[in-house]
Design an enzyme around this catalytic site. Structure first.
Site, PDB file in Angstrom:
ATOM      1  N   ARG A  73      34.997  48.153  44.573  1.00  0.00           N
ATOM      2  CA  ARG A  73      34.878  49.219  43.559  1.00  0.00           C
ATOM      3  C   ARG A  73      34.007  50.333  44.141  1.00  0.00           C
ATOM      4  O   ARG A  73      32.899  50.070  44.619  1.00  0.00           O
ATOM      5  CB  ARG A  73      34.214  48.621  42.326  1.00  0.00           C
ATOM      6  CG  ARG A  73      34.116  49.550  41.160  1.00  0.00           C
ATOM      7  CD  ARG A  73      33.373  48.873  40.019  1.00  0.00           C
ATOM      8  NE  ARG A  73      34.123  47.776  39.428  1.00  0.00           N
ATOM      9  CZ  ARG A  73      33.562  46.821  38.682  1.00  0.00           C
ATOM     10  NH1 ARG A  73      32.252  46.808  38.461  1.00  0.00           N
ATOM     11  NH2 ARG A  73      34.297  45.866  38.168  1.00  0.00           N
ATOM     12  N   ARG A 142      25.044  51.282  37.835  1.00  0.00           N
ATOM     13  CA  ARG A 142      26.456  51.352  38.253  1.00  0.00           C
ATOM     14  C   ARG A 142      26.957  52.804  38.226  1.00  0.00           C
ATOM     15  O   ARG A 142      26.199  53.729  37.970  1.00  0.00           O
ATOM     16  CB  ARG A 142      27.299  50.494  37.306  1.00  0.00           C
ATOM     17  CG  ARG A 142      26.869  49.034  37.221  1.00  0.00           C
ATOM     18  CD  ARG A 142      27.248  48.309  38.503  1.00  0.00           C
ATOM     19  NE  ARG A 142      27.019  46.875  38.393  1.00  0.00           N
ATOM     20  CZ  ARG A 142      27.916  45.988  37.952  1.00  0.00           C
ATOM     21  NH1 ARG A 142      29.094  46.383  37.518  1.00  0.00           N
ATOM     22  NH2 ARG A 142      27.636  44.698  37.941  1.00  0.00           N
ATOM     23  N   LYS A 204      23.145  43.972  35.567  1.00  0.00           N
ATOM     24  CA  LYS A 204      23.744  45.295  35.754  1.00  0.00           C
ATOM     25  C   LYS A 204      23.149  46.311  34.785  1.00  0.00           C
ATOM     26  O   LYS A 204      22.603  45.934  33.724  1.00  0.00           O
ATOM     27  CB  LYS A 204      25.252  45.207  35.548  1.00  0.00           C
ATOM     28  CG  LYS A 204      25.633  44.635  34.193  1.00  0.00           C
ATOM     29  CD  LYS A 204      27.121  44.716  33.901  1.00  0.00           C
ATOM     30  CE  LYS A 204      27.964  43.818  34.754  1.00  0.00           C
ATOM     31  NZ  LYS A 204      29.345  43.653  34.220  1.00  0.00           N
ATOM     32  N   LYS A 206      23.967  50.388  33.172  1.00  0.00           N
ATOM     33  CA  LYS A 206      25.025  51.413  33.109  1.00  0.00           C
ATOM     34  C   LYS A 206      24.540  52.687  32.431  1.00  0.00           C
ATOM     35  O   LYS A 206      23.870  52.616  31.399  1.00  0.00           O
ATOM     36  CB  LYS A 206      26.228  50.850  32.365  1.00  0.00           C
ATOM     37  CG  LYS A 206      26.823  49.661  33.093  1.00  0.00           C
ATOM     38  CD  LYS A 206      28.054  49.128  32.432  1.00  0.00           C
ATOM     39  CE  LYS A 206      28.695  48.063  33.316  1.00  0.00           C
ATOM     40  NZ  LYS A 206      29.880  47.481  32.682  1.00  0.00           N
ATOM     41  N   CYS A 424      41.977  45.782  30.039  1.00  0.00           N
ATOM     42  CA  CYS A 424      41.234  45.486  31.268  1.00  0.00           C
ATOM     43  C   CYS A 424      42.170  44.839  32.292  1.00  0.00           C
ATOM     44  O   CYS A 424      43.320  44.534  31.994  1.00  0.00           O
ATOM     45  CB  CYS A 424      40.070  44.556  30.962  1.00  0.00           C
ATOM     46  SG  CYS A 424      40.612  42.871  30.635  1.00  0.00           S
ATOM     47  N   CYS A 430      41.046  38.646  37.989  1.00  0.00           N
ATOM     48  CA  CYS A 430      39.723  38.468  37.388  1.00  0.00           C
ATOM     49  C   CYS A 430      39.404  36.994  37.138  1.00  0.00           C
ATOM     50  O   CYS A 430      40.121  36.320  36.395  1.00  0.00           O
ATOM     51  CB  CYS A 430      39.633  39.239  36.069  1.00  0.00           C
ATOM     52  SG  CYS A 430      38.018  39.009  35.328  1.00  0.00           S
ATOM     53  N   CYS A 469      38.841  38.569  28.097  1.00  0.00           N
ATOM     54  CA  CYS A 469      37.700  37.714  27.767  1.00  0.00           C
ATOM     55  C   CYS A 469      36.656  38.553  27.029  1.00  0.00           C
ATOM     56  O   CYS A 469      36.799  39.773  26.930  1.00  0.00           O
ATOM     57  CB  CYS A 469      37.123  37.077  29.038  1.00  0.00           C
ATOM     58  SG  CYS A 469      35.948  38.122  29.911  1.00  0.00           S
ATOM     59  N   CYS A 473      35.404  44.572  29.080  1.00  0.00           N
ATOM     60  CA  CYS A 473      35.519  45.627  30.097  1.00  0.00           C
ATOM     61  C   CYS A 473      36.311  46.848  29.637  1.00  0.00           C
ATOM     62  O   CYS A 473      36.145  47.922  30.197  1.00  0.00           O
ATOM     63  CB  CYS A 473      36.123  45.063  31.376  1.00  0.00           C
ATOM     64  SG  CYS A 473      35.091  43.789  32.117  1.00  0.00           S
TER      65      CYS A 473
END
Ligand code: SRM
Ligand code: SF4
Length: 562
Positions: A73, A142, A204, A206, A424, A430, A469, A473
């Site tokens: 990514r 990110r 993470k 954001k 997603c 994934c 899930c 995302c």
């Protein structure tokens, strides 16, 4: 929950600033995988180890190791790249990836299916085009999002520069990336991470910037958000938001999606100090035992918003002013040609689930390659996984319009709901996917579209989002209809987002298979069709009609300001 540090903390601590044994792992060509610690560290360098889940059981039966490959990514603040860069991205996907480019919900792109020996050449190649993947993933800040309002070009340029500055400012300082992938020389005297420290963040992080009224970045779903405040066409500052996030775990009430709180207004000169303060407070107070509870949203819940605000003020040596009133009106993209104030043209193209590849029916990768060759300007990736052909000169608009029509890129005639929706990645790449998303959503949408036609509600653009899930995302917890994968063919159904990303959706039904889902939507659309007010959104209707209850959230006040 015990008090033992999460093992990832030790991996970071012992990694010599993210080096680990990545060099050795890459050099070992006997296996397609990395060492276990390196599979965590590689995320900070922008890539993940994956295996093709479609092939798992077949390979197990053949006693083969899983079919390992990598997903990388990139870091692309605000989703902006030149068409020259696009051509490089395109050639890398064809030569070193699996021939597809995946636009993401955070305005960047991913390559899938990279085999281990191609990782280093791939990273070198994108860096030659001035694109890196530092902090694409990992426990750091990110990709910084910035809305891609084509209408507001002068303002967009200024705000976009802030997205870039924040991205640079919050980058890890380690030289590990340059040494391992770009053959950079180590710097004598060692190094340090003044802001992150040796164990980086607990999780993470954001950041997004938004120019109201379009909330395409869903700013309240970010750990840190900046809402541009504009007076007489000048940027005068930002409302700062903190503590948003989507990720949850099914049936674990201690995890929840959350919209960010308002901290207050600041002038632009305080942006970097506030960003540093929020990051360092999270660094020092975030949960390093349970990664499930390690995001800033939980830190703020446990500190209390008022204490958090005081801590940011003390650390940044600023005083927040009162949050300025703003109004958001949408979270989707605005399609078609739009002319900027400076007379340049922008065309937003719908890209189904952000997937760009050549299939027998659609040569999208080739078509966008043709556009990139014909346009000496920019592409902008949107946070709805779409692509903008940006800054087309007035005298080039006609020929570009003819080209995109000839290539069939305009996608005319698609339903309003389809172009407002996204899914997603999920299967087959994934590892977290419990159900299909990207591969299944187009077919499901056909069935939903039949219902919208049957009930005469095709004039309503319903924001529908599907994820495989509960990590969220595609931000399903702020959709009007959110489907969250529970198991193969089974989804939890959420309703009640407001179409501007300011209200959380509520769980309405669990474990729905397609048949049940269509039945439920059929009934809801019937009621909506008969009882909606003029112009009322489906999400608003589900609340007013008592289908679901509105979830109280800190961002609600925004919406009521006119
Ligand atoms: Fe995500 C993990 C894909 C945006 C919340 N996400 C993953 C991984 C890497 C799976 C994994 O852990 O190995 C997925 C890779 C799939 C693949 O094969 O490509 C993945 N996330 C994506 C993308 C590509 C989805 C898309 O269809 O576009 C998006 C890439 C964004 C980017 O360019 O940086 C993507 N992920 C998001 C968002 C939306 C956003 O950021 O605006 C969220 C919800 C917001 C949030 O973070 O709360 C999101 N992803 C997660 C989580 C849950 C985090 C949590 O706090 O619980 C995970 C799992 C994790 O971190 O452990 C995750
Ligand atoms: Fe994978 Fe879940 Fe994210 Fe979808 S929501 S890409 S299934 S982690």
């Amino acid at each position: 929950m015990g008090n033992k540090l999460n093992p990832n903390e030790l991996i970071k601590l012992n990694s010599q600033y993210l080096r680990g044994t990545l060099r050795e792992s890459i050099a070992d060509q006997l296996s397609g995988t990395l060492s276990p610690d390196d599979t965590q560290l590689c995320k900070f360098h922008g890539f993940y180890e994956q295996d093709d889940r479609d092939l798992r059981s077949e390979r197990r039966q053949q006693l083969l190791e899983p079919y390992y490959s990598f997903m990388l990514r990139a870091r692309l603040p605000g989703g902006v790249c030149t068409t020259q860069q696009w051509l490089a991205i395109d050639s890398v996907a064809r030569e070193l990836g699996n021939g597809s480019i995946r636009l993401t919900t955070r305005q960047t792109f991913q390559f899938h299916g990279i085999i281990k020996k191609n990782l280093k050449p791939l990273i070198k190649r994108i860096n030659q085009s001035m694109i890196d993947s530092i902090g694409g993933c990992g426990d750091v800040n990110r990709n910084v999002m910035c809305n891609s309002n084509p209408e507001q070009s002068a303002l967009h340029t200024e705000v976009y520069q802030w997205a870039n500055k924040i991205s640079e400012h919050l980058l890890p300082k380690t030289r590990a990336y340059h040494e391992i992938w770009l053959d950079g020389k180590p710097i004598a005297g060692g190094e340090s991470e003044p802001m992150y420290g040796e164990t980086y963040l607990p999780r993470k992080f954001k950041t997004a910037i938004v120019i109201p009224p379009v909330n395409d970045v869903d700013v309240h779903t970010n750990d840190l958000g900046f809402v541009a405040i504009v007076k007489d066409d000048q940027l005068i500052g930002f409302n700062v938001l903190a503590g948003g996030g989507m990720g949850t775990t099914h049936d674990d009430a201690s995890t929840f999606p959350r919209l960010a709180d308002d901290l207050g207004f600041i002038t632009p000169d305080h942006v970097l100090a506030v960003a540093t303060a929020v990051v360092t407070i999270q660094r020092d107070n975030g949960n390093r035992v349970s990664r499930r509870h390690a995001r800033l949203k939980y830190t703020i819940e446990s500190m209390g918003v008022e204490n958090f605000i005081k801590a940011v003020e003390a650390q940044a040596e600023i005083k927040f002013e009162k949050t300025r009133p703003v109004k958001f009106t949408s979270q989707g993209d605005h399609y078609g040609w739009v002319q900027n104030a400076d007379k340049k043209w922008n065309l937003t193209l719908y890209i189904e689930n952000g997937r760009i590849e050549n299939t027998p029916d659609n040569k999208l990768l080739d078509s966008l390659n043709d556009v990139a060759k014909a346009h000496a300007g920019e592409f902008r990736i949107t946070s709805n996984q779409n692509l903008i052909i940006a800054n087309v000169a007035d005298n080039k608009k006609k020929s570009m319009d003819a080209l995109v029509k000839e290539l069939g890129l305009l996608n005319e005639g698609l339903s309003l709901t389809r172009i407002a929706s996204m899914a997603c990645v999920a299967l087959p790449t994934c590892p977290q996917a419990m159900a299909e998303a990207e591969r299944y959503f187009p077919d499901l949408l056909e069935k939903v579209e039949e219902l919208t036609k049957r009930h005469n509600i095709t004039d309503s653009s319903i924001v529908m989002r599907v994820t495989g899930c509960p990590n969220g995302c595609a931000r399903p917890f702020v959709a009007e209809i959110g489907l969250v994968g529970k198991g193969p063919g089974s989804y939890n159904l959420y309703l009640g987002g407001d179409g501007s990303g300011l209200r959380l959706a509520t769980l309405y039904r669990k474990n729905m298979n397609e048949e049940n889902l269509i039945k439920v939507l059929d009934e809801l659309f019937k009621q909506y069709s008969s009882h909606r007010f003029l112009g009322e959104r489906f999400g608003d209707f589900t609340i007013r009609h008592g289908v679901v209850e509105a979830v109280t959230n800190p961002a609600k006040g925004y919406h009521d300001v006119s």
